[in-house]
Scaffold this motif. Structure first.
Motif, PDB file in Angstrom:
ATOM      1  N   SER A 109       0.834  -1.209   0.000  1.00 44.27           N
ATOM      2  CA  SER A 109       0.000   0.000   0.000  1.00 44.27           C
ATOM      3  C   SER A 109       0.868   1.258   0.000  1.00 44.27           C
ATOM      4  N   GLU A 110       1.973   1.190   0.745  1.00 46.47           N
ATOM      5  CA  GLU A 110       2.895   2.326   0.788  1.00 46.47           C
ATOM      6  C   GLU A 110       3.427   2.624  -0.612  1.00 46.47           C
ATOM      7  N   GLN A 111       3.768   1.574  -1.336  1.00 44.81           N
ATOM      8  CA  GLN A 111       4.343   1.756  -2.673  1.00 44.81           C
ATOM      9  C   GLN A 111       3.302   2.295  -3.658  1.00 44.81           C
TER      10      GLN A 111
ATOM     11  N   LEU B 155       0.868   4.243  -2.894  1.00 47.36           N
ATOM     12  CA  LEU B 155       0.508   5.620  -2.566  1.00 47.36           C
ATOM     13  C   LEU B 155       1.630   6.623  -2.813  1.00 47.36           C
ATOM     14  N   THR B 156       2.828   6.129  -3.050  1.00 50.80           N
ATOM     15  CA  THR B 156       3.917   7.084  -3.325  1.00 50.80           C
ATOM     16  C   THR B 156       3.709   7.691  -4.710  1.00 50.80           C
ATOM     17  N   ARG B 157       4.213   8.929  -4.906  1.00 53.11           N
ATOM     18  CA  ARG B 157       3.951   9.661  -6.144  1.00 53.11           C
ATOM     19  C   ARG B 157       4.579   8.982  -7.359  1.00 53.11           C
ATOM     20  N   ALA B 158       5.821   8.559  -7.173  1.00 54.38           N
ATOM     21  CA  ALA B 158       6.534   7.978  -8.312  1.00 54.38           C
ATOM     22  C   ALA B 158       5.950   6.639  -8.704  1.00 54.38           C
ATOM     23  N   GLY B 159       5.240   6.015  -7.757  1.00 55.22           N
ATOM     24  CA  GLY B 159       4.663   4.717  -8.046  1.00 55.22           C
ATOM     25  C   GLY B 159       5.688   3.615  -8.167  1.00 55.22           C
ATOM     26  N   ARG B 160       6.874   3.821  -7.594  1.00 58.27           N
ATOM     27  CA  ARG B 160       7.924   2.797  -7.670  1.00 58.27           C
ATOM     28  C   ARG B 160       8.313   2.320  -6.288  1.00 58.27           C
TER      29      ARG B 160
END
Lengths: 257, 283
Positions: B274-276, B278-283
């Motif tokens: 979920s953390e990954q 939700l991050t902007r870069a999506g990486r």
């Protein structure tokens, strides 16, 4: 600045490593050459693959290079009123420089890439590992015959290039531009020296043959066993061989003039 | 039938130990990745021994170590009484003449036809007359059912046929050990059945030892006398197919029953899902 120095040091170290590895590889090839000569069948196959199969590109290129030399020679020499010297001009240019150098560059593009990609693909498809598992040294069985085949082919191809080039120059200068046939050949005959010019050109093509063949088999043998790795090895073969041939050409010319 | 020109050195060899391969305390790393950590393995003479394990556990690497294509960081690998990492190149090649290896993709020489591929080791290592080479090649090809395909080029063969030709080539010198790297991968059921039967038949008919690397549990259980299951750099299980099926080790159970998740995780290690997302870069 520190990063720049670090990158430069890394590049220099990598270059020296590759250079050292290629020289050790060449040494190994030369040491294995006498034994490989005992199996002439394998070498004849490679002379056919690298030499005979390159004949078309060499002859077509030689013809057009010779024709351009005929055109340029007559145009330039006529300004000095000596267009009959075009035979000498074309002969010396082809025998001493263009024959060996252009042949080596064409060899790198045609036979060198074929050698590098063939050996690289053999590595990628485990054919070399398979040979090692059959207790057959792939350097002896695959690499050395291809190296020798290339070394033998290069002077022969350069001779063909030169001969066809002279024919092209003759066609343009004599048949099209009207230079006297007798002058074309008779000026060439006394001005082209067997030792200083012909042997010098042959020596060059032999040295280029060693360099181009070694670089092709070295790059192929050390290719990363993937499609990208084989492609990169093929490209490196053409780029490095072209540079090495031009550098060697300058060095040999400087030492033999 | 198959072993009529076996080299004399076999008959004169010193008393043979029970194991054709003995691996002790094997450590091997590739870069920073540890592949094997203190591994002990015995391959019994005359048996078909399977090396199993999930993809990426180093099964093929183990074969390359056994055949001397790679050198262990630590530990010893003794093949037919010889410590393989201490052999000179010439000694290693002598030992390899007594081994046959079937690669995953067959590794046939693509510029030679089927006949010449099988004849290749004979031409390289013997001075046999052409007539005898022809007989040997045809016998080997007949054994794998491809005598009629002698004139085909490797590009004209199906995956199963290429492996059978490679098997005929591996047998050409009548080795005392045959090594198979993923012989069943990517084959249709008929080709797979043919290869499974051939592995067993060759082993018994030639009186040799076989090592089969595979992760096809059903096929390997049908053919192997004993199996090693390797996972995470260690031997997770060892025994006959029945013993492995009854093994209570979690890794062994997961592998033998084909469970998607367990000690061998389904997901490659990574950051929180979920953390990954939700991050902007999506990486």
């Amino acid at each position: 600045m520190k990063d720049l120095l670090s990158d430069a040091w890394f590049t220099a170290r990598e270059f020296l490593q590759t250079f050292g590895a290629s020289q050790l590889f060449l040494l190994r090839l030369l040491m294995l050459t006498p034994r490989a000569l005992l199996r002439p069948g394998l070498i004849v196959q490679q002379v056919y693959a690298t030499g005979a199969m390159s004949l078309v590109i060499i002859m077509v290129s030689g013809l057009f290079v010779g024709m351009v030399l005929g055109l340029q020679g007559v145009d330039t020499l006529s300004r000095f009123g000596s267009e009959e010297a075009v035979g000498t001009f074309a002969g010396l240019s082809l025998i001493k420089e263009l024959g060996p150098v252009v042949t080596a560059l064409l060899f790198a593009g045609r036979a060198g890439t074929a050698l590098a990609s063939e050996i690289g693909l053999m590595r990628a498809t485990d054919q070399l590992s398979g040979m090692e598992m059959m207790a057959v040294d792939p350097i002896k069985r695959i690499v050395v015959p291809r190296f020798i085949g290339g070394v033998i082919s290069m002077p022969l191809l350069a001779s063909v290039f030169t001969a066809v080039g002279l024919f092209g120059a003759y066609c343009v200068a004599v048949i099209v531009m009207g230079v006297d046939k007798g002058e074309f050949w008779s000026q060439m005959q006394p001005n082209v020296d067997l030792v200083r010019d012909v042997l010098n050109g042959t020596l060059k093509s032999f040295v280029f043959g060693v360099a181009a063949s070694m670089l092709a088999v070295f790059e192929g043998y050390n290719a990363i066993p993937t499609a990208e790795g084989v492609g990169r090895a093929t490209t490196r073969t053409v780029v490095i061989t072209s540079i090495v041939v031009l550098v060697l050409d300058f060095m040999i010319t400087a030492f033999t003039l | 039938m198959f072993g009529f020109h076996r080299k004399a050195s076999h008959a004169q060899a010193a008393p043979e130990s029970e194991n054709i391969v003995e691996i002790r305390g094997l450590w091997y790393s590739r870069g920073s990745k540890r592949i094997f950590e203190d591994v002990d393995i015995d391959i019994r003479r005359g048996d078909v021994t399977a090396i199993m394990g999930p993809s990426g556990t180093g099964k093929t690497t183990l074969l390359r170590l056994i055949t001397g294509q790679l050198v262990p960081d630590r530990g010893t690998i003794v093949v037919d009484g010889k410590d393989i990492s201490r052999l000179s190149r010439r000694q290693l090649y002598e030992l390899r003449k007594d081994m046959g290896m079937l690669f995953q993709n067959g590794a046939l020489l693509t510029d030679l036809n089927v006949f010449e591929n099988v004849a290749f080791p004979l031409r390289e290592h013997t001075d046999l007359p052409e007539r005898l080479i022809r007989h040997i090649v045809l016998i080997k090809l007949h054994a794998v059912g491809l005598r009629g395909a002698w004139s085909l080029m490797p590009a004209e063969l199906s995956g199963g046929m290429a492996r059978r030709v490679a098997l005929a080539r591996a047998m050409a010198m009548d080795p005392s050990m045959l090594i198979y790297d993923e012989p069943f991968g990517g084959l249709d059921p008929i080709s797979m059945g043919v290869i499974v039967r051939l592995v067993r038949r060759m082993n018994d008919a030639l009186g040799i030892s076989s090592i089969v690397v595979s992760h096809d549990v059903d096929e390997i259980s049908a053919v192997a006398d004993r199996s090693y299951l390797i996972s995470d750099g260690h031997v997770a299980g060892y025994g006959t197919p029945t013993e492995l099926e009854q093994n209570r080790n979690d890794v062994v159970r997961q592998f033998m029953t084909g469970m998607a998740d367990g000690p061998v995780p389904f997901h490659y290690p990574g950051p929180d899902y979920s953390e990954q997302l939700l991050t902007r870069a999506g990486r």
